[in-house]
Design an enzyme around this catalytic site. Structure first.
Site, PDB file in Angstrom:
ATOM      1  N   ASP A  54       6.806  10.218  82.018  1.00  0.00           N
ATOM      2  CA  ASP A  54       6.408  11.576  81.740  1.00  0.00           C
ATOM      3  C   ASP A  54       7.505  12.679  81.920  1.00  0.00           C
ATOM      4  O   ASP A  54       8.431  12.359  82.782  1.00  0.00           O
ATOM      5  CB  ASP A  54       5.324  12.093  82.856  1.00  0.00           C
ATOM      6  CG  ASP A  54       4.762  13.211  83.028  1.00  0.00           C
ATOM      7  OD1 ASP A  54       4.230  13.569  81.734  1.00  0.00           O
ATOM      8  OD2 ASP A  54       5.214  13.884  83.795  1.00  0.00           O
ATOM      9  N   GLU A  60       8.494  10.553  76.993  1.00  0.00           N
ATOM     10  CA  GLU A  60       7.987  11.703  76.519  1.00  0.00           C
ATOM     11  C   GLU A  60       9.260  12.408  76.540  1.00  0.00           C
ATOM     12  O   GLU A  60       9.616  12.972  77.679  1.00  0.00           O
ATOM     13  CB  GLU A  60       6.841  12.328  77.533  1.00  0.00           C
ATOM     14  CG  GLU A  60       6.366  13.618  77.079  1.00  0.00           C
ATOM     15  CD  GLU A  60       5.530  14.236  78.150  1.00  0.00           C
ATOM     16  OE1 GLU A  60       4.464  14.990  77.853  1.00  0.00           O
ATOM     17  OE2 GLU A  60       5.941  14.211  79.290  1.00  0.00           O
TER      18      GLU A  60
END
Length: 756
Positions: free
Chosen positions: A390, A427
């Site tokens: 993330d 990401e």
């Protein structure tokens, strides 16, 4: 652990492991020299050398220096080793609690001579691992402007805790500010000789799941809703759909407790991006909460998934923690080494490149070690197959927040031998404005969530102009972003929807977000969704609009599963799941976020379409990432417009075709496919590219046809088409080249008339 060859050694270990302070098995108090010689008459002879024996007696417990290289806790013969480190701490105490007690029953200080460097380690004897929880009290200097905020009154969670307690029941609004505590975790799960499925990145069909939301609704029909065990009950469904990889939204222990009420409803930190402990599975997802075996439910889930040839990818959050900024809770890292674990500006507060209050200082050597240890642990103990990071751009920032040219953490992850075969997915952006899609430091190991694929496909599907050429590039593998020579053929993870944003149904049902239930006056969540309501905002009974929305969903599915790269699907999109227009339900532990399985039957045709498209992708190597060029001489990918081999650069171009060509998986023959997309509200007539002699185009998918008649997976049942076709408004086709083997003269005649 040592090997014991003598019965006397076994008796000594039994005696040590059953010590009870003040009980019948308590060791006689004597100095360390006597303890080293005997335990209730049992001599420690040469045969028992190597057994850890007490050297000190403090606060009613026998102890000795511990295992300095093993952070966290380790069960040893007769005792438990506790090891922590802190650069600036002046003293550390171990706090032992009875289960659920608010105060410890004993505090045991680490003696100064038990410290090597900045590491404090001791073995405490006579502990029954099923009857205690533990935390730490850490003292040291207090100078907030320098990031030093030690507080010896706060109980701190072990940063290496393998099992954590202290979490309330889900959405219990009572404050949990007494802190989290750790348990000793028993890691003796028998994996047998099971191995990972080892599916190549290009062959994966990734399915993003929230563990709780997937089965929490009663419509799921599982025995253990909202848990790892409940997810395991749905494996037959995943197999039927064709999924071979699940990407689990955060399952590390996270802080789910929120004090916020909106219209009388309690909100929770539902998604899980608020990490408390990096080594422990989330307590609320565990169905069988056996003491000291909190990881077994997850291991059993992973074992069953692997048995069904499904890989497991974890969404991991190393960009921030649940401790927030200077106003946030004091749970663990702040108390051990605030200035080490977090990026701090000169005023001693917190950089906030995560958008969540703090930023983990990932490229500090201490933090690097923790992250590496964490990932190795999940691979070796839980047999995880990959990680999605993330806000991964934060992993490339230095301690001042500046982007680094060669981030050491990313390099170390790429070349670590334990992690050598796991998937690493970034990401590649963060909340501080760093956007690195196509530019992430990869070392030819990292894949990326291709955010540009999502944005460009959404815009073209809803009819934006000037997008045809770039979307053709996206379908062909985004080589403008990921040079195959430098990045290989497996860098792009393609997606149109994910947890963060609209579901697929809502993407074509809402022009605007509707996040009022989140309590921020609809100010949270992304404003630029590139969505289209198809004429009416939200639900409607208009059959034409319903049909259009269904077709738009099938269009998106077809393109995604026919694109070069690795597709990622959002759980529930295959049967029309909706969040009522909420594009940021991070706090909604309720029907807004939970999958309503009744929709599976209501939208069975859509589910069948997804299932068939997945089957087509698996069946035809050309739709995946074939590295073998076609022997017929056609390029691996080519762009086409309404006429072959020419895609008009005009902004108003609303049709594009992409032809893909490669060898099949067996390298026995060429495979050729054609994807055609009409994003216009009117039908368009196109001419298909000519094929090598003896080959004809066959129609596999036409979303312009009625639902249920729009997809065929068997080549011999596909209709022959060409050389021209009329595409219905806002529709997508998928064709395959095949040898003519029809014996139906009417079909042959119709085709040749069309050809003339």
């Amino acid at each position: 652990m040592i090997e014991l060859n003598k019965m006397v050694s076994l008796r000594i270990l039994k005696k040590l492991s059953n010590i009870e302070i003040g009980g019948p098995n308590m060791l006689e108090k004597s100095d360390s020299e006597q303890i080293a010689k005997r335990v209730d008459g049992e001599e420690f002879t040469n045969e028992t050398k190597g057994i850890a024996i007490p050297t000190d007696h403090i606060n009613g417990f026998y102890m000795r220096p511990g295992l300095y290289r093993n952070f966290g806790v380790v069960v040893t013969p007769g005792g438990v080793s506790f090891t922590v480190h802190s650069r600036k701490a002046s003293s550390i105490q171990l706090a032992l609690f009875k289960p659920n007690a608010s105060e410890p029953y004993v505090l045991i200080p680490f003696p100064e001579n038990y410290r090597i460097g900045n590491v404090h380690s001791m073995i405490v004897f006579g502990l029954d691992i099923e009857t205690f929880e533990y935390a730490y009290l850490v003292d040291g200097p207090y100078n907030p402007k320098k990031g030093l905020i030690f507080d010896a009154t706060r109980y701190l969670l072990d940063p290496y805790a393998k099992a954590i307690t202290g979490q309330k029941l889900y959405v219990d609004q009572k404050k949990n500010r007494k802190g989290y505590r750790a348990l000793v975790s028993i890691n003796d799960f028998d994996w047998g000789n099971q191995r990972s499925p080892m599916i190549s990145m290009g062959d994966l069909i990734i399915y993003e799941i929230h563990v709780r939301g997937f089965t929490k609704d009663t419509s799921s029909g599982v025995q253990a809703p909202g848990t790892f065990s409940g997810l395991a009950e749905k494996i037959p469904y995943l197999k039927e759909l064709g999924i071979n990889a699940v990407e689990l939204m955060p399952i590390f222990e996270f802080d789910e407790i929120s004090d916020r009420l909106v219209e009388g409803k309690g909100l929770a930190d539902y998604w899980g991006y608020n990490t408390v402990g990096f080594f422990a599975p989330h307590t609320s997802y565990i169905h069988d909460k056996g003491i000291n075996r909190t990881g077994d439910d997850l291991k059993e889930l992973i074992r069953k998934l692997h048995e069904n040839n499904i890989e497991v990818i974890l969404d991991v959050v190393f960009n921030h923690t649940a401790e927030g900024n200077e106003e946030g809770p004091f749970l663990s890292f702040k108390g051990f080494d605030n200035a080490v674990y977090y990026m701090l500006p000169p005023d001693g507060k917190y950089y906030n490149f995560s958008g969540c209050g703090n930023t983990f200082n990932c490229n500090h050597p201490i933090v690097q070690n923790l992250i590496m240890d964490c990932l190795r642990y999940w691979v070796t103990e839980y047999r995880v197959d990959g990680f999605r990071f993330d806000l991964a751009s934060i992993l490339g920032r230095d301690q001042n927040g500046e982007p680094m040219c060669h981030p050491p953490l990313l390099r170390n992850l790429a070349f670590d031998p334990i992690l050598a075969h796991v998937k690493l997915i970034a990401e590649a952006w963060d909340a501080g404005g760093l956007y690195q899609v196509g530019k992430f430091s990869s070392h030819n190991r990292w894949s990326e969530w291709n955010g540009k694929y999502r944005d460009d496909l959404r815009r073209f599907l809803k009819g934006d102009t000037g997008m045809a050429h770039i979307v053709a590039e996206r379908i062909s593998g985004s080589h403008d972003l990921y040079d195959p020579v430098r990045r290989g053929h497996e860098a792009s993870v393609n997606f149109i929807t994910c947890h963060d944003g609209f579901t697929l149904r809502d993407l074509f049902a809402y022009n605007q977000k509707h996040n009022e239930a989140n309590g921020w006056n609809n100010m949270d969540g992304e404003n630029n969704n590139n969505s289209w309501s198809c004429g009416v905002e939200g639900d409607t009974d208009d059959p034409d609009i319903q049909a259009l929305r269904n077709r738009m969903a099938r269009n998106a599915c077809t393109i995604l599963l026919a694109s070069q790269g690795t597709p990622l699907l959002l759980a529930g999109d295959e049967f029309g799941r909706s969040q009522g227009g909420n594009n940021n339900p991070y706090c909604q532990d309720n029907e807004i976020s939970w999958l309503n399985w009744k929709l599976l039957e209501e939208n069975r045709n859509l589910f069948e379409f997804f299932k068939k498209m997945i089957a087509l992708r698996k069946k035809h190597q050309v739709l995946r990432n074939s590295k073998l060029p076609a022997s017929c001489g056609l390029p691996a990918s080519s762009k086409h417009g309404t006429e072959p081999w020419y895609l008009d650069p005009a902004p108003e171009t609303s049709f594009l075709g992409v032809m893909l060509a490669s060898r099949n998986a067996q390298d026995s023959q060429d495979e050729i496919a054609y994807v055609g997309v009409n994003s216009h509200w009117m039908s368009q007539i196109i001419r298909l590219p000519d094929l090598p002699s003896g080959l004809f185009w066959k129609l596999a998918v036409d979303t312009g046809l009625p639902s249920g008649q729009d997809c065929e997976t068997q080549m011999d049942k596909m209709k022959k088409v060409g050389p021209t076709m009329e595409l219905q408004p806002r529709s997508v086709i998928l064709l395959f080249a095949a040898e003519s083997c029809t014996t139906d003269p009417e079909i042959e005649q119709a085709f040749h008339v069309q050809e003339r």
